[in-house]
Design an enzyme around this catalytic site. Structure first.
Site, PDB file in Angstrom:
ATOM      1  N   HIS A  67      -5.401  -3.555   5.640  1.00 48.83           N
ATOM      2  CA  HIS A  67      -4.971  -3.809   4.095  1.00 48.83           C
ATOM      3  C   HIS A  67      -6.072  -4.299   3.398  1.00 48.83           C
ATOM      4  CE1 HIS A  67      -2.625  -4.980   0.611  1.00 48.83           C
ATOM      5  NE2 HIS A  67      -3.069  -6.356   0.639  1.00 48.83           N
ATOM      6  N   ASP A 101       0.775  -1.129  -0.168  1.00 52.61           N
ATOM      7  CA  ASP A 101       0.065   0.015  -0.007  1.00 52.61           C
ATOM      8  C   ASP A 101       0.925   1.128  -0.126  1.00 52.61           C
ATOM      9  OD1 ASP A 101      -2.368  -1.661   0.355  1.00 52.61           O
ATOM     10  OD2 ASP A 101      -1.821  -1.733   2.196  1.00 52.61           O
TER      11      ASP A 101
HETATM   12  N1  LIG Z   1      -0.316  -8.356   1.935  1.00 55.19           N
HETATM   13  C1  LIG Z   1      -0.413  -8.007   0.613  1.00 55.19           C
HETATM   14  O1  LIG Z   1      -0.091  -6.842   0.284  1.00 55.19           O
HETATM   15  C2  LIG Z   1      -0.661  -8.921  -0.444  1.00 55.19           C
HETATM   16  C3  LIG Z   1      -0.586  -8.539  -1.755  1.00 55.19           C
HETATM   17  C4  LIG Z   1      -0.542  -9.433  -2.802  1.00 55.19           C
HETATM   18  C5  LIG Z   1      -1.056 -10.695  -2.304  1.00 55.19           C
HETATM   19  N2  LIG Z   1      -1.293 -11.292  -1.103  1.00 55.19           N
HETATM   20  C6  LIG Z   1      -1.825 -12.637  -0.447  1.00 55.19           C
HETATM   21  O2  LIG Z   1      -0.650 -13.328  -0.812  1.00 55.19           O
HETATM   22  C7  LIG Z   1      -1.184 -14.848  -1.114  1.00 55.19           C
HETATM   23  C8  LIG Z   1      -0.679 -15.529  -2.078  1.00 55.19           C
HETATM   24  O3  LIG Z   1      -0.718 -14.968  -3.448  1.00 55.19           O
HETATM   25  P1  LIG Z   1      -0.105 -15.431  -4.530  1.00 55.19           P
HETATM   26  O4  LIG Z   1      -0.434 -14.664  -5.776  1.00 55.19           O
HETATM   27  O5  LIG Z   1       1.397 -15.877  -4.384  1.00 55.19           O
HETATM   28  O6  LIG Z   1      -0.709 -16.782  -4.761  1.00 55.19           O
HETATM   29  P2  LIG Z   1      -0.306 -18.115  -5.541  1.00 55.19           P
HETATM   30  O7  LIG Z   1      -1.500 -19.131  -5.455  1.00 55.19           O
HETATM   31  O8  LIG Z   1       0.260 -17.795  -6.593  1.00 55.19           O
HETATM   32  O9  LIG Z   1       0.520 -18.805  -4.542  1.00 55.19           O
HETATM   33  C9  LIG Z   1       0.312 -19.188  -3.158  1.00 55.19           C
HETATM   34  C10 LIG Z   1       1.149 -20.464  -3.033  1.00 55.19           C
HETATM   35  O10 LIG Z   1       0.941 -20.958  -1.596  1.00 55.19           O
HETATM   36  C11 LIG Z   1       0.955 -22.232  -1.545  1.00 55.19           C
HETATM   37  N3  LIG Z   1       0.262 -23.003  -0.542  1.00 55.19           N
HETATM   38  C12 LIG Z   1      -0.995 -23.342  -0.377  1.00 55.19           C
HETATM   39  N4  LIG Z   1      -1.342 -23.695   0.968  1.00 55.19           N
HETATM   40  C13 LIG Z   1      -0.305 -23.943   1.488  1.00 55.19           C
HETATM   41  C14 LIG Z   1       0.294 -24.458   2.881  1.00 55.19           C
HETATM   42  N5  LIG Z   1      -0.733 -25.107   3.489  1.00 55.19           N
HETATM   43  N6  LIG Z   1       1.546 -24.399   3.049  1.00 55.19           N
HETATM   44  C15 LIG Z   1       2.437 -23.708   2.283  1.00 55.19           C
HETATM   45  N7  LIG Z   1       1.984 -23.416   1.064  1.00 55.19           N
HETATM   46  C16 LIG Z   1       0.980 -23.249   0.657  1.00 55.19           C
HETATM   47  C17 LIG Z   1       0.647 -22.813  -2.926  1.00 55.19           C
HETATM   48  O11 LIG Z   1       1.104 -24.022  -3.200  1.00 55.19           O
HETATM   49  C18 LIG Z   1       1.101 -21.660  -3.723  1.00 55.19           C
HETATM   50  O12 LIG Z   1       2.388 -21.974  -4.207  1.00 55.19           O
HETATM   51  C19 LIG Z   1      -2.867 -14.570  -1.309  1.00 55.19           C
HETATM   52  O13 LIG Z   1      -3.441 -14.687  -0.160  1.00 55.19           O
HETATM   53  C20 LIG Z   1      -2.911 -13.200  -1.597  1.00 55.19           C
HETATM   54  O14 LIG Z   1      -4.235 -12.378  -1.333  1.00 55.19           O
HETATM   55  C21 LIG Z   1      -1.411 -10.262  -0.112  1.00 55.19           C
HETATM   56  O1  LIG Z   2      -5.764  -7.245  -4.024  1.00 55.28           O
HETATM   57  C1  LIG Z   2      -5.289  -8.283  -3.477  1.00 55.28           C
HETATM   58  O2  LIG Z   2      -6.262  -9.201  -3.527  1.00 55.28           O
HETATM   59  C2  LIG Z   2      -3.879  -8.810  -3.407  1.00 55.28           C
HETATM   60  C3  LIG Z   2      -3.193  -7.938  -2.665  1.00 55.28           C
HETATM   61  O3  LIG Z   2      -3.990  -7.428  -1.207  1.00 55.28           O
HETATM   62  C4  LIG Z   2      -3.006  -6.496  -3.105  1.00 55.28           C
HETATM   63  O4  LIG Z   2      -3.075  -5.551  -2.404  1.00 55.28           O
HETATM   64  O5  LIG Z   2      -2.639  -6.511  -4.402  1.00 55.28           O
END
Ligand SMILES: NC(=O)c1ccc[n+]([C@@H]2O[C@H](COP(=O)([O-])OP(=O)(O)OC[C@H]3O[C@@H](n4cnc5c(N)ncnc54)[C@H](O)[C@@H]3O)[C@@H](O)[C@H]2O)c1
Ligand SMILES: O=C(O)C[C@H](O)C(=O)O
Length: 356
Positions: free
Chosen positions: A220, A193
């Site tokens: 967030h 953010d």
């Molecule tokens: N905080 C933030 O600003 C922010 C920003 C972007 C994404 N996110 C969040 O991050 C998370 C991941 O996003 P992504 O795009 O990498 O998703 P993705 O699906 O590409 O990757 C997630 C990974 O987690 C793994 N996984 C699932 N269950 C698991 C477990 N029990 N133990 C270990 N690994 C496991 C999957 O196998 C996969 O490789 C989502 O929840 C997304 O919303 C948060």
């Molecule tokens: O928007 C989402 O679901 C992923 C992450 O929290 C973001 O801010 O990009």
């Protein structure tokens, strides 16, 4: 961190961490190769990434492997870690990389870590809110945090998995139940953010984003993401139209990416960038660098809510000071009330899930 260890002690410690990932790496020649590799490892911190094979996890692993403060990098996921580990391990940087696959290797992945970064869990598709991810990701975060409580109770935890507003309270409850909760060591990552706010404000002001600093507080998700444009550095007096535009764009930056990706996930590359920026700040603070301040979603007394994102000063023990919000204008005070209402419900949802 053990910077004073001699080479033999370091090798012994690293050998203790060797994992049979890698059942295909169990033969003697491979172990000899691993030991050779470990001899080149520099003293530094041990970092684990949980969810390392995912959209965020892979570029994050690559960027952490490039960080000179890291000596050991553990990559854990329920799929694909052998391939990701083999790939990343060929980078000619100091950190030694180990892969761990599946729940039975979770404890080995987590043993003795200084910093654990969690991007595990499902991402949004168009039309979903972050809260729609709760049913799947809450359970994933709970299990991973049980592992941390058992094997790395002193680690700093950077929690990325959504909905962060609820997953951080879940993690706190798991740690409390295990008797290991240290509020200073649990940080929800809201850095993206701030990264977005700096970028969008710089566009409006015609500046280099690296010269802009926008505090983003609250949480967030949607209206809980509260940019404090009145406190932007360098100081600038925005018009009401600019404030509406910027607040809306910053609050909906995640949705902008989810829609552009059209079903192929959410922000991964900018998130990996933001996560490594945040992780690097934590590692520099662990090393003892002074004056490191970032926004993060932490246990807080800044408002009446038990968790809130605001500027925090990082140090050897994690969060060393949580800063008050500073003077808010009328627009921001109204935003804060909306943010707190939604945050209270998200926190309560996380706490009751974890206590069930
Ligand atoms: N905080 C933030 O600003 C922010 C920003 C972007 C994404 N996110 C969040 O991050 C998370 C991941 O996003 P992504 O795009 O990498 O998703 P993705 O699906 O590409 O990757 C997630 C990974 O987690 C793994 N996984 C699932 N269950 C698991 C477990 N029990 N133990 C270990 N690994 C496991 C999957 O196998 C996969 O490789 C989502 O929840 C997304 O919303 C948060
Ligand atoms: O928007 C989402 O679901 C992923 C992450 O929290 C973001 O801010 O990009």
């Amino acid at each position: 961190m053990q910077p004073s260890l001699d080479v033999n002690q370091r090798i012994a410690r690293i050998s203790a961490h060797l994992q049979p990932l890698n059942s295909q790496m169990e033969d003697g020649s491979n172990l000899r190769r691993v030991n050779c590799r470990a001899k080149g490892g520099s003293p530094g911190f041990k970092v684990a990434i949980l969810g390392a094979a995912g959209g965020i996890g892979q570029p994050l692993a690559m960027l952490i492997k490039m960080n000179p403060l890291v000596s050991i990098l553990h990559l854990y996921d329920v799929v694909n870690t052998p391939g990701v580990t083999a790939d990343i391990s060929h980078m000619d940087t100091g950190a030694v990389v180990r892969g761990f696959l599946g729940k039975e290797q979770l404890e080995d992945a987590l043993t003795g870590m200084d910093l654990v970064i969690i991007p595990a869990g499902v991402p949004r598709k168009p039309g979903m809110t972050r809260d729609d991810l709760f049913n799947i990701n809450a359970g994933i975060v709970k299990t991973l945090c049980e592992g941390i409580a058992k094997c790395s109770p002193k680690a700093i935890v950077n929690l990325i998995s959504n909905p962060v507003n609820s997953t951080v309270p879940i993690a706190a409850e798991v740690f409390k139940k295990a008797g290991t909760f240290d509020p200073n060591r649990l940080l929800g990552v809201t850095m993206l953010d701030v990264v977005r706010a700096n970028t969008f404000v710089a566009e409006v002001l015609g500046l280099d984003p690296r010269d802009v600093d926008v505090p983003v507080v609250g949480g967030h998700a949607g209206v809980t993401i509260l940019p404090l444009l009145s406190q932007v550095k360098p100081p600038y007096s925005f018009t009401p139209k600019e404030i509406d535009y910027l607040t809306d764009r910053i609050q909906n930056g995640g949705t902008e990416v989810v829609e552009a990706k059209a079903g192929a996930g959410s922000a991964t590359l900018s998130m990996a960038y933001a996560a490594v920026k945040f992780a690097d700040a934590c590692l520099r603070a662990l090393r003892g660098d002074a004056g490191i301040v970032q926004c993060a979603y932490v246990a807080s007394q800044v408002t009446e809510l038990p968790f809130f994102s605001s500027k925090v000063r990082l140090g050897r023990g994690g969060v060393e000071e949580v800063y008050a919000l500073g003077p808010l204008n009328e627009y921001e005070r109204a935003g804060l009330e909306k943010a707190k209402k939604e945050l209270a419900a998200s926190i309560e949802k996380g706490v009751s899930f974890a206590r069930k």
